[in-house]
Each structure stands twice: as C-alpha cells, then as structure tokens.
Design a protein around this motif. Structure first.
Motif, PDB file in Angstrom:
ATOM      1  N   ASP A  81       0.827  -1.217   0.000  1.00 32.54           N
ATOM      2  CA  ASP A  81       0.000   0.000   0.000  1.00 32.54           C
ATOM      3  C   ASP A  81       0.861   1.266   0.000  1.00 32.54           C
ATOM      4  OD1 ASP A  81       0.958  -0.123   2.573  1.00 32.54           O
ATOM      5  OD2 ASP A  81      -0.959   0.326   3.535  1.00 32.54           O
ATOM      6  N   TYR A  88      -1.000   3.429  -3.121  1.00 30.30           N
ATOM      7  CA  TYR A  88      -2.445   3.639  -3.086  1.00 30.30           C
ATOM      8  C   TYR A  88      -3.056   2.874  -1.925  1.00 30.30           C
ATOM      9  CZ  TYR A  88      -1.723   5.089  -7.957  1.00 30.30           C
ATOM     10  OH  TYR A  88      -1.275   5.703  -9.096  1.00 30.30           O
ATOM     11  N   LYS A  89      -4.158   3.406  -1.409  1.00 35.92           N
ATOM     12  CA  LYS A  89      -4.938   2.709  -0.390  1.00 35.92           C
ATOM     13  C   LYS A  89      -6.161   2.094  -1.065  1.00 35.92           C
ATOM     14  CE  LYS A  89      -2.071   4.310   2.616  1.00 35.92           C
ATOM     15  NZ  LYS A  89      -0.976   3.428   3.080  1.00 35.92           N
ATOM     16  N   ASP A 122      -8.978   4.288  -2.359  1.00 33.65           N
ATOM     17  CA  ASP A 122      -8.680   5.315  -3.366  1.00 33.65           C
ATOM     18  C   ASP A 122      -9.446   5.044  -4.661  1.00 33.65           C
ATOM     19  OD1 ASP A 122      -6.967   6.508  -1.604  1.00 33.65           O
ATOM     20  OD2 ASP A 122      -5.131   5.782  -2.554  1.00 33.65           O
ATOM     21  N   HIS A 130      -7.577  -0.422  -6.906  1.00 33.02           N
ATOM     22  CA  HIS A 130      -6.754  -0.540  -5.704  1.00 33.02           C
ATOM     23  C   HIS A 130      -7.260  -1.574  -4.706  1.00 33.02           C
ATOM     24  CE1 HIS A 130      -5.067   2.877  -7.596  1.00 33.02           C
ATOM     25  NE2 HIS A 130      -6.077   3.674  -7.294  1.00 33.02           N
TER      26      HIS A 130
END
Length: 344
Positions: free
Chosen positions: A133, A136-137, A140, A205
């Motif tokens: 991560d 990006y989470k 997102d 994501h």
C-alpha cells in the motif's frame, strides 16, 4: 468473432494437485457468470488431468485442453488460441480470486473504456496476507493511465506490474502476441509488447487476486535459468530504445538493480556457477555500459554508491550490503517501507 461480454479465463495447470480445487472453485463461483474457463493440463504427472476432466463434466463453461508438457508459456498460448471472449484473464493454478473480481474488472473496463484493467493483490502465505500500500490505499479511486505513463510504470514495476495475471485484457489486443517459450519470467518478455497497444490502462486498488507464496525460496532453488529475468529486461530495453527512448535511463536503472541482485544470488549459490561464468557476464555488462548506468542512477545516491563499489570490485558491494543489513538488524539504520500485513 469474439463474444461480447464473455470473459475467457485461462488457467495453465502443472503439478498443482494440492492447490487446484481452491483455484478452480474461485473461478466457477464468480459473481460474473458469463465465463469461458479454459483449463490447460500441461502434461501434469499427478492427478490434475483427472481433476479438471471432472470439473468439465460438472460445468458447461469449462473447456479442458490436455497437451504434452511445454511449460507455462506454451500452456498459456494454447489457452489463448481457444479464447472466444471479448476479455481474457490469466490465473496461475496455485492462486485464487475474490468472488467479485471479474465482475468489478469488467464493469470498470466498460465504464472507463479501458483496454486493460489491473487490480491490487494479496501476497498470500499459509498463515498471513500481505499487501503493498505504498502508493495507493484500497479506498482510493481508480487511476487511468495513458500509454506513455503506462510504459514508464511497467519498466519500473511499481504501480504497474509485469505479471500477466491479475489483469483483464481485451482479447483482441493480446490474441496474436504469444508468450515466449522456454524461458522463466516469461511475463517480462511479453508485457511491453501488449502495453504498446494500450490506449488506456486502469488501476484498481482493491486487492482482488491472491498470489500464493510457496515456501521454497529463490536462494534454495536458484539456477542459472533465473537469469532469464535479466535477459527479459535486456530484450525489453532494446524495445524501449526503439519506441520510448525517453525511458532508456529508467530501463538501465532496473537492469542494474537486477544485475546486482543476481550477482549476489550467484555468489550464494556458487555450486551452480563454479567457474564464475555467469558472474563474469554480469560484470562485463556493467563494465561495458558503465557510463550509461552512471547517468541512469545520478538521481539515486544508493544505487550510485553500489555501482561505484561494484565497478571497483564486486565484493566491495557485497561487503557494503552485508554491513547495511547488520546495521538495520541493530536498528542503527532504518528499514525501507515494506509490505503491510492485513488485519494487523
């Protein structure tokens, strides 16, 4: 004629009797049902052939191909030749999928008019799941990449992965691009040829694919065939020089990283390189391309330092890496950010 809305799922199968049910069950129970599931038995010597035949009898969407063993690339190529869906997806037979993976990827491909969709994935161990991560989470919003950004990201292999799996492709893009046979890390030889054709690439994501990590390590099982990774990068580098020369430095940087890694692995496994032939090949490449490599790493002090040490003598870099590892163990040097354990 490719069937609109249908997804062809290609699963190459070889000596995975222990894992095959988990993989196939995760495909046939998908929330998206318009599937063509192509199971390619690559001459597996265990009971996989009988297992996939049983699946074929119980689900009309399943098509089984039995063939003489030819390796992962050959099995994928046979499966791809049979694909009749608008979309194609590759699943390795020891991996598995979230129930809604295909539905989410198809919906996002249609909504974004994306040629290829990539999801995030879990590194799946027997006792834990890890995710990357750093960039990006999970919550997102999806990110759409244009062709040039895509190629750069593919070269550096951070946000866009070289793996063939974990992606949904429009079949027309890949149908006439076979995987190279007889090599390891075949995806590195293949991915850039596909991505050159891509106008829009979508990054999701949510981790939807489980990438199973077997217990046998690369150090314990290392052979000179692992050097196919570097050969794949060199082949891609020639492609980059021809079509995307602005990314030549980025390509050189990744080749250098891989050369340093494999030189050390060859040292750890000297029995497979007794005369040092492969180490000398790596050293010769770095010497012959030293000025280009120096330019490529000028913005990264750590690699600059490693290249200078290696150029003076390869063992100097080995000693440096050992010292750095020791300092990190003693917590005198911070560790780089790694993968995150899920649920912890």
């Amino acid at each position: 004629m490719l069937e609109k809305g249908k997804v062809s799922v290609v699963v190459p199968i070889y000596k995975v009797e222990k894992y095959i049910h988990r993989c196939i069950d995760s495909v046939i129970t998908q929330t998206y049902s318009n599937l063509e599931i192509i199971l390619v038995d690559d001459g597996s010597p265990d009971n996989c052939g009988e297992i996939v035949d049983d699946y074929q009898e119980s689900d009309t969407r399943i098509k089984v191909i039995h063939k003489k063993n030819g390796g992962l690339s050959d099995a994928r190529n046979h499966g791809m030749m049979q694909a009749t869906g608008e979309f194609t997806m590759f699943v390795d037979s020891d991996d598995w999928l979230e129930k809604n993976m295909i539905e989410l990827m198809v919906d996002n491909s249609i909504e974004s008019k994306a040629d290829v969709v990539q999801s995030a994935f879990y590194y799946a161990y027997e006792d834990r799941l890890l995710i990357d991560d750093k960039f990006y989470k999970e919550a997102d919003l999806p990110v759409l990449l244009t062709n040039k950004v895509l190629i750069y990201e593919l070269v550096i292999n951070e946000k866009v992965k070289n793996f063939a799996w974990g992606k949904l492709y429009r079949t027309e893009l890949i149908k006439d691009i076979p995987f190279k046979k007889g090599v390891l890390f075949e995806d590195v030889f293949w991915a850039h040829k596909v991505m050159q054709r891509v106008n829009t690439f979508l990054l999701l994501h949510q981790p939807l694919y489980y990438y199973y990590q077997r217990s046998d390590s690369i150090v314990a099982t290392y052979t000179p065939r692992n050097l196919d990774m570097i050969r794949g990068q060199l082949e891609r580098h020639r492609f980059i020089e021809e079509f995307y020369d602005e990314f030549t430095d980025a390509s050189f940087k990744e080749i250098l990283k891989m050369c340093l890694i494999h030189y050390n692995l060859l040292l750890l496994n000297r029995k497979v390189d007794i005369k040092g032939t492969h180490r000398k090949e790596i050293q010769s490449y770095i010497q012959a391309n030293n000025s280009q490599l120096q330019r490529a790493v000028q913005d990264e002090k750590e690699l600059q330092w490693q290249l200078s040490l290696f150029s003076f003598h390869p063992y100097c870099n080995v000693l440096y890496l050992g010292l750095r590892k020791g300092l990190r163990k003693m917590k005198l040097l911070s560790k780089p950010k790694g993968l995150k354990r899920v649920g912890v």
